[in-house]
Write a protein that holds these residues in place. Structure first.
Motif, mmCIF file in Angstrom:
data_model
loop_
_atom_site.group_PDB
_atom_site.id
_atom_site.type_symbol
_atom_site.label_atom_id
_atom_site.label_comp_id
_atom_site.label_asym_id
_atom_site.label_seq_id
_atom_site.Cartn_x
_atom_site.Cartn_y
_atom_site.Cartn_z
ATOM 1 N N TRP A 55 18.314 -28.507 43.770
ATOM 2 C CA TRP A 55 18.508 -27.550 44.851
ATOM 3 C C TRP A 55 19.590 -28.001 45.854
ATOM 4 N N GLU A 78 17.761 -23.091 41.799
ATOM 5 C CA GLU A 78 16.351 -22.934 42.161
ATOM 6 C C GLU A 78 15.487 -23.884 41.331
ATOM 7 N N LYS A 79 14.514 -24.529 41.965
ATOM 8 C CA LYS A 79 13.623 -25.424 41.217
ATOM 9 C C LYS A 79 12.915 -24.635 40.111
#
Ligand code: SF4
Length: 907
Positions: free
Chosen positions: A579, A598-599
């Motif tokens: 991120w 995005e994780k």
């Protein structure tokens, strides 16, 4: 040091050394048979005769050297005396002579091709010593080959033990040298395992149940007592054991393109020693059940298809579902393959939904150690074990699960280290521990925090270390004062006296090392447990010193490497945050494309995402989540629901059976690459065999798919070394490691430059950022017993099987030793429920139920049970709920409320 003169030449020796050690160290030719360096001396063979000036002819193994000692090792008289001793030995032990005196033994190519045309049933048999028979060489030395000397047999036929899992013992070949007994007692520290007993009027070795089949007795036997089907290899290839995180060096003996034998690599961290799985559990690579071609499911059954068709189907499915795909890598695969798995996921599939089985074993280690220190890794080295003055083993059973490290802990204890074992179960190490604490399952954070409180309140902390290296000590001290010792005692069930003893031993008897495993991590507060361990090591200054440290024991061979390579939904290789644009950019530049920021979803979250429609396609490489994940039925439901399940494995595992398409991959022995063991040691595997059928290495398969998906440039590698070069560019801790260097031996990261020898002990030269202490939420979080579920089940492993059994259950001998699922139960509980040894019982949790055989065991306290998760026929993880630790997202495998019911009597 003193000087000794041997055959007119002067040699240095340590005062008190045995003469034979100096002789052997200097490669002076003196025959010997019962002597082995490092073991006690018996002098029983009588072969190592030398002449000592002023003393006469004596056995070198029985003589201590002294200043001015003068020795003669070569003379006709000595050789004649040695020959007499040899013939006496053969007579006394009634040793067969057919093979021994064969004048063609050096050309021998086995029983089937006897050069003398002997009927092997009557005469010589295939030498079980790989042609490396010490007594045959001695026969040659004494001019006995081709002779017809009659050895008077004291007895014609002696006892043969055939009911052994890996070999038979033929006592006709025994020379009574007792090497097998001494290596067992003195080197492997196995008590009551092997001894001489009288059988049919003769001494034989008798093995008790305690035998763990390490194979040391076979390897040390100079004769042919231990016999099995292993034939003589044409070539030996160095590799690394594919089982636990110890990372033992092995040598694969290859003959006619097949694996025929395995031995320990003397240059490995194991110095040639192995456990049963490394010694006898590798032949799964030869199994007929290996996958050999891609398999497509059609109308519920699999049909072989071509790679071309398989790739077409896979690419179509992947392209249609970009953004809705999950990927699982594996701690069994090489670093290079894991690196490619995450690269493929992020670059080709545009997702960070990539995770692997470390989520289920050491994710709390990853989270906690990167919070409190810097690296999420073992701080010290395996060789350090024997340097520790105090060893704490908590939530681990090393003699069972990390046997070579367990052995080193036993040796350290035998050599004077203090040993504290903290485990609800009475494991083998408890028998020799100075202190065994048996807390209630799931209460380790409370226990460890109580010990920290005692240390600080009694001024046992290392103030100098804290002032120089630690941040937040005053706040931590205030936090400890706010805790009631009585409350934590009440939680963990350990007395104040025992806690004080543990605190004093650990803090005062430095260096102190903590070894832990999944008994610490597999809880809903696993991260708090690891932070509590970290706090203890930090306040006592047990970081950055030899013999100290925080030492997580990784369960599989490449857990550390798979994490280092970024097979994690939030971390890129080298633990860079997905991120953070500034950490991602290096990868984007190298791979020439933007990466998702995005994780991604963890392994358990991916399963939930399948059920609610966010994931349509799942690509599983080398894992068997149907057996190893919590909530087996929920996992199966998710895998059945997914639109396209692609599984890549060496066997048709329980997970692969559910797949739409299965790809056959190569085993560790059929490819090149690297593994990183539990102590951060990167080690190279050499290709020893060709993969069966059309199976290929995971590297080749991933690259083929990626290229077909349009990523030709980014996935055109010529070799695993080529991939490793890219790893070196992107992971600074691996930068100084090259294949060329690894061919000379493993290297521990961080290793920044090619001249850098690697790092045995982390933080030895201090910290980049100061170490941090954390206030621990010590209240247990795991579910506890209730009226309908009055027992707590602890799950774990056995030394005789591994993980979901896909590899070890292909080994007949291992199945013979541990053939079926079992549950251990305390005798009092068993008595109350009228359960007898061997009865079949049902174990029931809120999630499901399984059946297993009852074993009555005093190793467990009342109301606790123990079962392994190896058996697909009785998947223990069916009982586990999939709630997880909020930070590391690991489920609670170690404390499951259950009930038991008697199902079937054993009699
Ligand atoms: Fe393999 Fe671990 Fe046994 Fe070593 S201790 S031989 S690495 S299973």
């Amino acid at each position: 040091m003193i000087k000794v003169v041997i055959d007119g030449k002067s040699y240095s020796a340590n005062k008190g050394e045995r003469l034979i050690d100096i002789i052997l160290r200097n490669k002076i030719d003196v025959p010997h048979l019962c002597y082995e360096e490092g073991l006690s001396t018996t002098g029983s063979c009588g072969l190592c005769l030398v002449e000592i000036k002023g003393k006469g002819v004596l056995k070198a193994c029985e003589q201590e050297v002294y200043e001015g000692m003068e020795v003669i090792t070569e003379s006709e008289q000595l050789e004649e005396e040695r020959k007499k001793a040899f013939l006496f030995l053969l007579t006394y032990t009634s040793h067969p002579t057919e093979c021994l005196f064969c004048d063609r033994y050096s050309e021998c190519s086995g029983a089937d091709n006897c050069l003398k045309g002997l009927d092997i049933k009557k005469g010589c048999k295939l030498c079980p010593k790989d042609g490396d028979c010490v007594i045959q060489r001695l026969a040659e030395r004494f001019g006995l080959l081709g002779s017809n000397i009659e050895i008077k047999k004291v007895r014609e036929k002696r006892y043969r033990e055939i009911n052994e899992p890996f070999f038979i013992r033929d006592y006709n070949y025994c020379l009574l040298c007792s090497k097998c007994i001494r290596v067992c007692y003195e080197r492997r520290l196995q008590n009551s395992c092997i001894a001489y007993v009288e059988q049919e009027g003769h001494l034989i070795h008798f093995t008790e149940k305690a035998c763990v089949f390490c194979g040391s007795c076979i390897d040390i036997c100079p004769s042919g007592v231990f016999q099995n089907d292993e034939s003589r290899p044409d070539t030996w290839i160095k590799s690394v054991c594919p089982y636990c995180g110890c990372g033992c060096g092995i040598e694969l003996g290859i003959k006619d393109g097949s694996l025929v034998k395995v031995k320990g690599d003397k240059d490995g961290i194991n110095k040639g020693e192995l456990c049963v799985k490394g010694r006898f559990g590798i032949s799964f690579v030869n199994s007929n059940e290996r996958l050999k071609t891609p398999l497509l499911k059609h109308n519920g059954s699999f049909k072989p298809i071509s790679w071309e068709l398989a790739l077409d189907i896979i690419c179509k499915k992947f392209k249609e579902n970009i953004g809705k795909i999950g990927v699982l890598g594996s701690a069994k695969l090489t670093n290079e393959e894991n690196f490619l798995i995450q690269k493929f996921s992020r670059l080709v599939l545009k997702t960070n939904n990539v995770d692997h089985c470390a989520r289920l074993c050491h994710s709390p280690t990853g989270v906690a150690l990167s919070m409190s220190l810097e690296y999420s890794a073992m701080t010290n080295s395996i060789s350090d074990v024997e340097e520790a003055k105090t060893i704490v083993v908590i939530g681990a059973n090393p003699t069972e699960n990390h046997p070579i490290i367990g052995l080193k802990i036993k040796r350290a204890k035998a050599n004077g280290s203090a040993l504290i074992v903290i485990n609800p179960k009475r494991i083998e190490l408890c028998e020799m521990a100075d202190l065994w604490l048996s807390p209630a399952p799931g209460t380790d954070a409370a226990l460890l925090t109580a010990i920290a409180k005692i240390i600080v309140e009694n001024g046992l902390q290392d103030t100098e270390f804290i002032e120089k290296n630690v941040t937040g000590f005053n706040e931590y001290k205030d936090y400890l004062s706010s805790i009631s010792l009585d409350e934590v005692i009440d939680i963990c069930g350990i007395s104040k006296e025992e806690l004080y003893s543990a605190a004093e031993l650990y803090a005062k008897r430095k260096p102190s090392a903590i070894y832990y495993a999944m008994g610490i991590t597999q809880h809903l507060n696993g991260t708090q447990n690891v932070l509590a361990i970290s706090n203890l090591a930090i306040i006592t200054g047990n970081i950055g010193i030899r013999g100290g440290g925080i030492n997580p024991l990784r369960g599989q061979n490449n857990v550390q490497g798979a994490c280092d390579m970024g097979v994690l939904p939030d971390l890129l290789p080298g633990y860079k945050a997905v991120w953070k644009a500034e950490e991602r950019i290096q990868f984007e530049q190298e791979w020439n494309e933007k990466l998702p920021a995005e994780k991604g979803l963890t392994l358990i979250e991916q399963k939930k995402a399948i059920l609610d429609g966010r994931i349509n396609v799942l690509y599983i490489i080398g894992e068997n989540p149907v057996i190893t994940d919590p909530d087996v039925e929920g996992t199966k439901e998710a895998l059945k629901k997914v639109d396209f399940l692609l599984v890549q494995d060496i066997f048709l595992s329980d997970t692969a059976r559910l797949a739409d398409l299965v790809l056959p991959s190569a085993s560790f022995a059929e490819k090149e690459g690297t593994f990183t063991n539990t102590e951060r040691r990167v080690q190279i595997l050499n290709k020893a065999l060709d993969p069966p059928g059309s199976s290929m290495s995971d590297q080749e398969i991933i690259c083929m798919i990626a290229k077909k998906m349009g990523y030709e440039k980014q996935f055109s590698y010529t070799s695993s070394e080529d991939v490793f070069q890219e790893i070196r560019k992107l992971v600074p801790e691996y930068r100084g490691i090259t294949y060329e260097r690894l061919r000379k031996g493993g290297i521990q990261w961080p290793c920044y430059e090619e001249e850098d020898p690697g790092t045995e002990i982390l933080y030895k030269d201090g910290f980049k950022k100061k170490a941090r202490l954390f206030k621990i939420d010590y209240l247990p979080k795991d579910k506890t017993t209730e009226k309908d579920y009055p027992f707590l089940l602890i799950t774990g492993r056995s030394i005789f099987h591994f993980h979901s059994g896909t590899m070890t259950m292909k080994i007949e001998g291992l199945n013979q030793i541990l053939p079926e699922p079992f549950v251990e139960i305390n005798p009092t509980d068993a008595f109350k429920l009228n359960i007898k040894e061997g009865d079949q019982i049902r174990i029931i949790s809120k999630k499901g139920e399984i059946k297993a055989k009852a074993i009555i065991s005093e190793k467990l306290k009342e109301k606790t049970l123990f079962a392994t998760f190896h058996f697909p026929s009785s998947p223990v993880n069916r009982l586990v709920e999939d709630d997880f630790d909020p930070l590391a997202k690991i489920p609670a495998f170690k404390a499951i409320p259950v009930n038991i019911k008697l199902l079937k009597l054993s009699h």
